[in-house]
Write a protein that holds these residues in place. Structure first.
Motif, PDB file in Angstrom:
ATOM      1  N   LEU A   1       0.840  -1.177   0.000  1.00  0.00           N
ATOM      2  CA  LEU A   1       0.000   0.000   0.000  1.00  0.00           C
ATOM      3  C   LEU A   1       0.881   1.234   0.000  1.00  0.00           C
ATOM      4  O   LEU A   1       1.717   1.418   0.854  1.00  0.00           O
ATOM      5  CB  LEU A   1      -0.898  -0.020   1.226  1.00  0.00           C
ATOM      6  N   SER A   2       0.661   2.064  -0.999  1.00  0.00           N
ATOM      7  CA  SER A   2       1.468   3.253  -1.145  1.00  0.00           C
ATOM      8  C   SER A   2       0.599   4.442  -0.772  1.00  0.00           C
ATOM      9  O   SER A   2       0.283   5.276  -1.594  1.00  0.00           O
ATOM     10  CB  SER A   2       1.946   3.326  -2.591  1.00  0.00           C
ATOM     11  N   LEU A   3       0.184   4.483   0.503  1.00  0.00           N
ATOM     12  CA  LEU A   3      -0.790   5.483   0.930  1.00  0.00           C
ATOM     13  C   LEU A   3      -0.256   6.282   2.109  1.00  0.00           C
ATOM     14  O   LEU A   3       0.536   5.788   2.887  1.00  0.00           O
ATOM     15  CB  LEU A   3      -2.092   4.799   1.361  1.00  0.00           C
ATOM     16  N   ALA A   4      -0.730   7.514   2.216  1.00  0.00           N
ATOM     17  CA  ALA A   4      -0.413   8.333   3.384  1.00  0.00           C
ATOM     18  C   ALA A   4      -1.592   8.234   4.345  1.00  0.00           C
ATOM     19  O   ALA A   4      -2.683   8.721   4.054  1.00  0.00           O
ATOM     20  CB  ALA A   4      -0.171   9.779   2.964  1.00  0.00           C
ATOM     21  N   GLU A   5      -1.362   7.583   5.474  1.00  0.00           N
ATOM     22  CA  GLU A   5      -2.477   7.224   6.357  1.00  0.00           C
ATOM     23  C   GLU A   5      -3.202   8.405   6.979  1.00  0.00           C
ATOM     24  O   GLU A   5      -4.378   8.320   7.285  1.00  0.00           O
ATOM     25  CB  GLU A   5      -1.960   6.328   7.484  1.00  0.00           C
ATOM     26  N   GLU A   6      -2.495   9.490   7.214  1.00  0.00           N
ATOM     27  CA  GLU A   6      -3.115  10.612   7.909  1.00  0.00           C
ATOM     28  C   GLU A   6      -3.964  11.463   6.975  1.00  0.00           C
ATOM     29  O   GLU A   6      -4.712  12.320   7.421  1.00  0.00           O
ATOM     30  CB  GLU A   6      -2.046  11.494   8.560  1.00  0.00           C
ATOM     31  N   LEU A   7      -3.828  11.255   5.682  1.00  0.00           N
ATOM     32  CA  LEU A   7      -4.582  12.074   4.739  1.00  0.00           C
ATOM     33  C   LEU A   7      -5.916  11.407   4.401  1.00  0.00           C
ATOM     34  O   LEU A   7      -6.130  10.241   4.674  1.00  0.00           O
ATOM     35  CB  LEU A   7      -3.766  12.294   3.464  1.00  0.00           C
TER      36      LEU A   7
ATOM     37  N   GLU B   1      -7.439  12.816  -0.972  1.00  0.00           N
ATOM     38  CA  GLU B   1      -6.070  13.297  -1.151  1.00  0.00           C
ATOM     39  C   GLU B   1      -5.149  12.177  -1.593  1.00  0.00           C
ATOM     40  O   GLU B   1      -4.230  12.386  -2.375  1.00  0.00           O
ATOM     41  CB  GLU B   1      -5.555  13.902   0.154  1.00  0.00           C
TER      42      GLU B   1
END
Lengths: 333, 504
Positions: B91-97, B101
């Motif tokens: 998973l290439s995700l930014a968790e806080e966003l 986004e």
């Protein structure tokens, strides 16, 4: 309630709850312990508190940006001192002798440009060399402080301009000039981080740098811009403070970086990056200033203040860690 | 297939890393509206190929052709601009966003002055999410979603641009069956819109269900393309494994002792469930499965690095609780970890100090470390394991991979364990040293150690194991003896197919 909601609520609201707690504690304790007749929550006292929060607070806004981005800047204290010297010294330069009071904006501009340039240098090194920001700014902290001492040795640099002092001591709608600057900076940085593409990308980079790179975000330029922002804000902080005091010692601004980081961390920004809130940092700044002022109010000396703030910081981070444990399956390291 | 020009064509792609020819003249093409499977074992070069395609690595030779024009991919954004979209496995995700986004990461819609156009962002995202029939909206924080839903966010990225080709890298690894149906609908939609799709997966059933053609990579080389309709699982499997590798099975059997380690119903949250197996002293049990099947996590649990959520561990018939690696070592369990350099060795220390690391507390003469007995231990295992080093003062960072691995093994043997767990024993080790390590593992079993070997390399497990446990997404699919195992039934077991009857 979904899992995580409670901890999110605690994290978002904790700092304001803490401030309320401080206010209550110092008001009550002040009744019994204080040597002064005045109540702690006196209106003028609170206005003064805002004003005194400004130097740390303005820099803390920049530090929040830097830390959300996944970096850290230890050189802000030294940058602050250099910019103060540029500000005060420039006003007595012969080149500007004919300008009269028009020298003020020129000196301001020079000081701010110095801050931006020093920040840009940090950012450029972090970007181009890939060296960790902690190390780079540790070096520049020492280096910039060296420049401060090279300039005037151990001597203070002074220049008092009464027009400037009047401006700095002015109160508009009760609030002091410095307080206004703090509020405006807070609003602008909040807007930057929440409303602009640059701000959102800064969050993404700090959160998951690989994902940001995969998505084609240019990490380096964003980091450099953020270092320029914190440089600018360190300079602005110096401009606001030294316009009034008119004299800078070569040691001024020492340990500022640590006070700033303390305020930012108390406000809930993650050291690892990706999460943090400008408004909470504002709360963190107020909380620290309240502690310092409140403990002084009830007769504690500086060393006690530092001890208490240190303990509270560690307690907060411990609490945060407890709230963030992912579950029992987690790898124990 | 709508016309004759491929949506994406690769010609003779070569990529070498120091010491490894990761890609060796790979060519294949995806037609518009085609679902093209890319298959190969772990390490066959699929990921490297995708990184070349995405501009993260530059090829040393060869051409990438999008539509009719050859292109140079300078980075992920350029690839996306050219219509090549990646759906990453990790998973290439930014968790806080927020979800929105993340889906538009790197290209948030802008208004003037670099402001984010939130209205447009949320509207577009919600439209995409509606197509995906998911239960969350654009404003949800990604960190609050389940792994499966996070995967759906990743998949949603494919729908943000006018894609020419979409690459799905193991998209179903964490999806439930219901979500898979949605994913396959999405793929069918893209297909009918004339998008070329590269589908990377190990799961035969999916491959045969949704793909048109299958291309196979092995050891960085292109092995051919098959029409899905005209081939069989066996044929694909054969192409993937090849005949050139030494697939000889272990034939030597020593007399087995008592059960040394027994595991009953061991579970650890979502990582693995209901694991039952036993290892006798003198036996080598191989654990084979895909990356992420839960093998390493079992080893970590046995070594006290994770707390199991259920089940029991029995050593010599007595139930034990293992709360930390110190407990495990005291009970006689040793782990040779997967990442030799990161987890197994202190690279900046010399051979002797690495070897005696777990027992240096006991090797004391008064308040000091007893250097003499340390050297004695080192000499003993250097001779026993045939470690080639100029002397004990050599830093382990300067040794070859094979010798480094022997230092790690020697370190644990010197603790006199009952059970030795070896995770990926020959990763990054050259071919010659590989067989040496394999022989060493066989020897150790012959001396009465109970040995667990975790490996992602089929020849390796076949070669060293007396029995093979096949794992698939956190569960044991089947246990084979070395007589009944074949490459085909092993591959099927780790792909989640239970066609061959008997289940362990």
């Amino acid at each position: 309630m979904q899992p995580g909601t409670l901890s999110t609520f605690l994290k978002r609201g904790a700092i304001w709850g803490f401030i309320v707690l401080e206010l209550i504690f110092f008001s009550v304790a002040g009744e019994f312990l204080s040597l002064s007749e005045k109540a702690f929550m006196d209106f003028d006292n609170m206005l003064l508190l805002f004003k005194q929060s400004a130097p740390i607070g303005i820099i803390a806004m920049g530090m929040t940006v830097i830390m959300i981005n996944g970096n850290i800047d230890l050189s802000v204290g030294a940058t602050y001192a250099i910019c103060a010297i540029v500000l005060l010294d420039a006003m007595s330069w012969p080149v500007f002798a004919g300008l009269g009071d028009a020298v003020i904006p020129v000196a301001w501009l020079l000081a701010l440009l110095t801050g931006v340039a020093l920040g840009a240098l940090n950012g450029l090194i972090v970007w181009k060399t890939g060296v960790d920001a902690f190390i780079v700014t540790l070096g520049s902290m020492l280096g910039y402080r060296g420049l401060v001492f090279m300039y005037n040795g151990e001597q203070p640099t002074s220049h008092l301009n009464w027009t400037l002092v009047d401006f700095a001591e002015a109160q508009f709608l009760w609030l002091h000039t410095a307080t206004w600057f703090l509020l405006i900076v807070t609003a602008v940085i909040w807007f930057l981080m929440n409303r602009t593409v640059h701000g959102r990308n800064a969050y993404a980079i700090g959160d998951n740098r690989e994902a940001a790179v995969n998505a084609g975000i240019r990490v380096g330029p964003h980091m450099m811009i953020n270092f320029m922002i914190i440089g600018f804000l360190a300079a602005l902080s110096a401009v606001v403070f030294y316009s009034e005091s008119g004299s800078v010692n070569p040691n001024d601004g020492e340990l500022y970086e640590l006070w700033v980081i303390t305020a930012v961390v108390l406000g809930g920004t993650k050291l690892a990056g990706g999460a943090g809130s400008i408004v909470s940092t504002f709360g963190g700044v107020l909380a620290i200033q309240l502690l310092r002022k409140g403990l002084a109010h009830i007769g504690a000396d500086t060393s006690t203040v530092n001890l208490v703030i240190g303990l509270i910081l560690i307690a907060v981070l411990f609490l945060d860690r407890q709230l963030n444990v992912k579950g029992k399956e987690e790898l124990k390291i | 297939m709508t016309d004759d020009t491929p949506a994406l064509r690769l010609e003779g792609i070569v990529k070498t890393f120091p010491g490894v020819r990761a890609l060796d003249g790979v060519s294949f093409s995806v037609m518009p509206g085609e679902v093209h499977a890319l298959m190969g074992e772990n390490g066959a070069g699929k990921s490297t190929l995708m990184k070349v395609l995405g501009g993260i690595h530059q090829p040393d030779a060869g051409k990438i052709i999008v539509g009719e024009r050859p292109v140079v991919m300078s980075g992920p954004l350029e690839a996306k601009a050219k219509g090549i979209v990646f759906i990453h496995q990790e998973l290439s995700l930014a968790e806080e966003l927020t979800v929105a986004e993340n889906i538009y990461l790197g290209e948030l819609p802008r208004k003037r002055f670099g402001l984010v156009d939130w209205d447009r962002l949320y509207a577009r995202t919600d439209a995409i999410l509606k197509k995906l029939k998911v239960s969350f909206d654009a404003r949800t924080r990604v960190g609050d979603l389940s792994i499966a839903n996070q995967q759906m966010v990743e998949i949603a990225r494919a729908l943000t641009v006018e894609a020419k080709a979409v690459i799905f890298d193991e998209p179903t690894a964490s999806l439930t069956d219901a979500e898979k149906v949605v994913l396959f609908d999405v793929i069918a939609d893209l297909q009918s819109a004339g998008v070329g799709i590269i589908y990377i997966s190990h799961r035969m059933e999916e491959i045969f269900k949704i793909t048109d053609r299958i291309s196979v990579l092995r050891d960085g080389q292109y092995r051919g393309t098959l029409d899905t309709a005209e081939t069989t699982e066996e044929e694909v499997t054969q192409l993937m494994i090849g005949r050139s590798l030494d697939l000889s099975r272990n034939v030597s059997h020593h007399t087995l002792g008592d059960v040394a380690l027994e595991v009953r119903g061991l579970s650890c949250g979502p990582l693995f469930q209901e694991i039952d197996f036993e290892v006798r002293s003198g036996e080598v049990v191989g654990f084979y499965g895909l990356v992420g099947a839960g093998r390493t996590e079992i080893a970590e649990t046995l070594f006290g690095l994770r707390d199991p959520s259920a089940g029991s561990i029995l050593l010599d018939g007595a139930e034990v609780r293992i709360n930390s690696p110190a407990d495990a070592i005291a009970l006689g369990i040793s782990l040779v970890p997967e990442d030799r350099k990161g987890q197994g060795l202190v690279l900046g220390m010399n051979c002797r100090d690495n070897m005696t690391l777990p027992q240096v507390d006991d090797l004391t003469a008064g308040p000091f470390v007893a250097e003499g007995s340390e050297v004695a231990i080192f000499d003993q295992y250097r001779d026993k394991l045939d470690i080639r080093t100029p002397g004990w003062k050599q830093l382990v960072g300067n040794l070859s991979g094979g010798n480094q691995q022997k230092i790690v093994i020697g370190k644990w043997l010197s603790m006199h364990p009952r059970v030795l767990i070896v995770d990926e024993p020959t990763r990054g080790i050259d071919v010659g040293s590989k067989s040496e390590i394999h022989n060493l593992i066989r020897d150790l079993a012959a001396q009465g150690y109970a040995v667990i070997v975790i490996s992602s390399e089929m020849p390796e497990v076949l070669h060293v194991s007396d029995r093979i446990v096949a794992m698939y997404s956190g569960r044991i699919m089947r246990t084979f003896t070395s007589d009944e195992v074949t490459e085909d039934n092993l591959i099927q077991a780790i792909s989640g197919i239970r066609s061959t009857g008997r289940v362990a």
